[in-house]
Design an enzyme around this catalytic site. Structure first.
Site, PDB file in Angstrom:
ATOM      1  N   SER A 195     108.938  54.808  -6.833  1.00 38.50           N
ATOM      2  CA  SER A 195     109.165  53.447  -6.357  1.00 38.50           C
ATOM      3  C   SER A 195     108.211  52.325  -6.806  1.00 38.50           C
ATOM      4  CB  SER A 195     109.122  53.506  -4.671  1.00 38.50           C
ATOM      5  OG  SER A 195     107.957  53.776  -4.433  1.00 38.50           O
ATOM      6  N   LYS A 196     108.229  51.308  -6.532  1.00 35.19           N
ATOM      7  CA  LYS A 196     107.278  50.337  -6.994  1.00 35.19           C
ATOM      8  C   LYS A 196     105.990  50.710  -7.159  1.00 35.19           C
ATOM      9  CE  LYS A 196     108.588  46.361  -8.737  1.00 35.19           C
ATOM     10  NZ  LYS A 196     108.493  46.690 -10.259  1.00 35.19           N
TER      11      LYS A 196
END
Ligand code: GLU
Length: 507
Positions: A264-265
């Site tokens: 994820s980010k």
């Protein structure tokens, strides 16, 4: 995968059709690019067609600029599509927002055949129902309140403008399908409840339209992210109710960050755009994502897109999550950078200099050749870049690694001092170096000759010559060796930089 199962799609040349179906609600994610690549490779490996379909049913979150980014990213990666936006085929349009009439037809069909029904329950009623089921330890699902409303009541509700959604009558059965990667998978459909397929008659939901489109576009194989696994049995029920053939399904392994959480980010860049902006090459990204969950038959690690298309087999896609190791991507990127010709590299790297403004400032401020010509001719830029390719992992590293060829970074006089050298001693050594270099003509200004002539100045510690010279030329604590730099800079710039360094020692 069993050989018999494999035989089902081998030899489907021409009729094998896969699709990648992005929702344009964000920039193209690197994980989605992997899904697209596997579809593309599967199509190319089996002589099939690869279709790009834009799933823009979510009107609030879908954006045209995201769609544009998805198309641009695929063009940049070299993943062309046979049908899709900008490439009309027999089964278009390829944006769901342009296919609404079609969906309406199937909704009406399901309602007419009583395979679906209108549900007038309010949000509050549904929430209360879910809470109650959860409190009894059951998985929440629709209880079927509206599944057998009298026709009269339905008509009254519609006439009164009461909002409704459309639900599918889920069969009370166990559904089993064979995933091409995971083998047989079973779901108990009784646990699912009657799922919603549209809000009103005009506003179909994704689970419904994706099924209609896969059928209408004659998709033979659905290869998609693992997160869609639980949608597959619902889609199969829909296919059965509508009398559609059931495509083969393959759910790709999840992409995990090194900490084994879902990527994820917070683990860093996730969109192809970010990787492009950081100076990764498309060939490196393709090679890298191809190996996220798939492995070739031998131990070869470097693959072009064409080589992948020859080598790819879905039978060698793993079930287990694939770990995303950015160091491997850096290594691959460096490999592909080194394969570029000097002029290719210069063309690719130039925009990164423009971003840092190094070139522009340098051109304004400092150097003009003695004959007044542009200092930064192509040959000069190419030589400077070539010197950095060993160490550059990304194009964005080049300004940092080679910026000093265009503009000496500001540095303190102290940096010129090797070990215990005093400023006067530095000045003296730089002056000796200067006199030696002045006597070398332009044609002989090569690293070998320079090294040989300057070696005549060495005392007990050659660092007293090499260090001040290197810093004078680069302005940096770390850089390639002084003679490599000097050859590229050329005599005029070298003498000018040494003179500037001498001045620094006097301030
Ligand atoms: N539009 C879906 C997504 O972006 C993909 C649907 C599918 O592949 O079936 O996740």
């Amino acid at each position: 995968m069993s050989p018999a199962y494999q035989a089902k799609f081998e030899g489907m040349n021409g009729t094998l059709r896969v699709r990648f179906a992005p929702s344009p609600t964000g920039l193209l994610h690197i994980g989605s690019a992997r899904t697209a690549l596997f579809n593309w490779l599967f199509a190319r490996a089996h002589g099939g067609s690869y279709i790009l379909r834009i799933e823009d049913t979510d009107k609030e979150r879908s954006r045209k600029d995201y769609e544009q980014n998805i198309l641009e990213s695929f063009k940049w990666l070299g993943l062309d599509w046979d049908e899709g936006p900008e490439k009309q085929g027999l089964y278009g349009p390829y944006r769901q927002s342009e296919r609404t009439a079609l969906y309406k037809k199937y909704i009406e069909q399901l309602l007419d055949q009583d395979k679906a029904y209108r549900c007038f329950c309010t949000k509050e009623e549904l929430e209360a129902q879910s809470r109650e089921m959860e409190s009894r330890g059951e998985a929440p699902r629709y209880r079927g309140t509206c599944s057998h409303l009298p026709q009269k009541q339905i008509e009254t509700n519609i006439a009164g403008g009461k909002p409704f959604i459309i639900r599918l009558r889920m069969p009370n059965k166990k559904l089993t399908f064979e995933d091409m990667i995971r083998g047989k998978i079973s779901f108990d459909m009784a646990l699912t409840g009657d799922i919603a397929i549209a809000k009103g008659e005009e506003d179909p939901l994704w689970i419904f339209v994706v099924t209609i489109d896969d059928y209408e576009m004659k998709i033979s194989h659905v290869i998609r992210a693992e997160e869609h696994l639980s949608n597959t049995p619902k889609q199969i029920v829909l296919q059965e109710l509508l009398g559609f053939p059931i495509p083969f399904y393959a759910h790709l392994p999840m992409i995990l960050a090194p900490d084994r959480a879902k990527l994820s980010k917070r683990h860093g860049a996730t969109s192809i755009q970010e990787y492009k902006d950081a100076g990764y090459l498309p060939e490196a990204i393709i090679n890298f994502i191809a190996l996220l969950g798939w492995h070739p038959s031998g131990d070869k690690e470097l693959f072009t897109l064409d080589e992948l298309a020859k080598e790819f087999s879905i039978a060698r896609v793993q079930k287990a999550g694939a770990v995303f190791n950015v160091k491997r991507l850096d290594w691959l990127n460096n490999h592909y950078l080194r394969k570029k010709t000097p002029s290719e590299l210069a063309a690719l790297a130039l925009p990164f200099y423009e971003k840092t403004e190094t070139l522009r400032r340098a051109a304004d401020e400092t150097y003009a050749n003695s004959d007044g010509s542009d200092s930064f001719d192509a040959a000069y830029v190419e030589k400077a870049l070539a010197l950095a390719t060993e160490r550059a992992q990304k194009l964005a590293d080049f300004p940092e690694l080679t910026g000093f060829f265009f503009l000496v970074p500001p540095y303190e006089a102290k940096l010129l001092q090797w070990r215990a050298m005093q400023p006067e001693h530095v000045r003296e050594q730089l002056s000796r170096i200067m006199r030696t270099l002045e006597s070398i003509d332009n044609q002989s200004f090569t690293q070998d000759i320079l090294a040989e002539r300057v070696s005549g100045l060495y005392g007990a510690d050659r660092g007293e010559i090499l260090w001040p010279l290197r810093v004078a030329l680069s302005g940096k604590q770390f850089s390639p060796g002084p003679f490599e730099i000097a050859e590229i800079l050329g005599k005029d710039r070298v003498l000018k930089r040494i003179k500037q360094a001498i001045q620094k020692t006097m301030q």
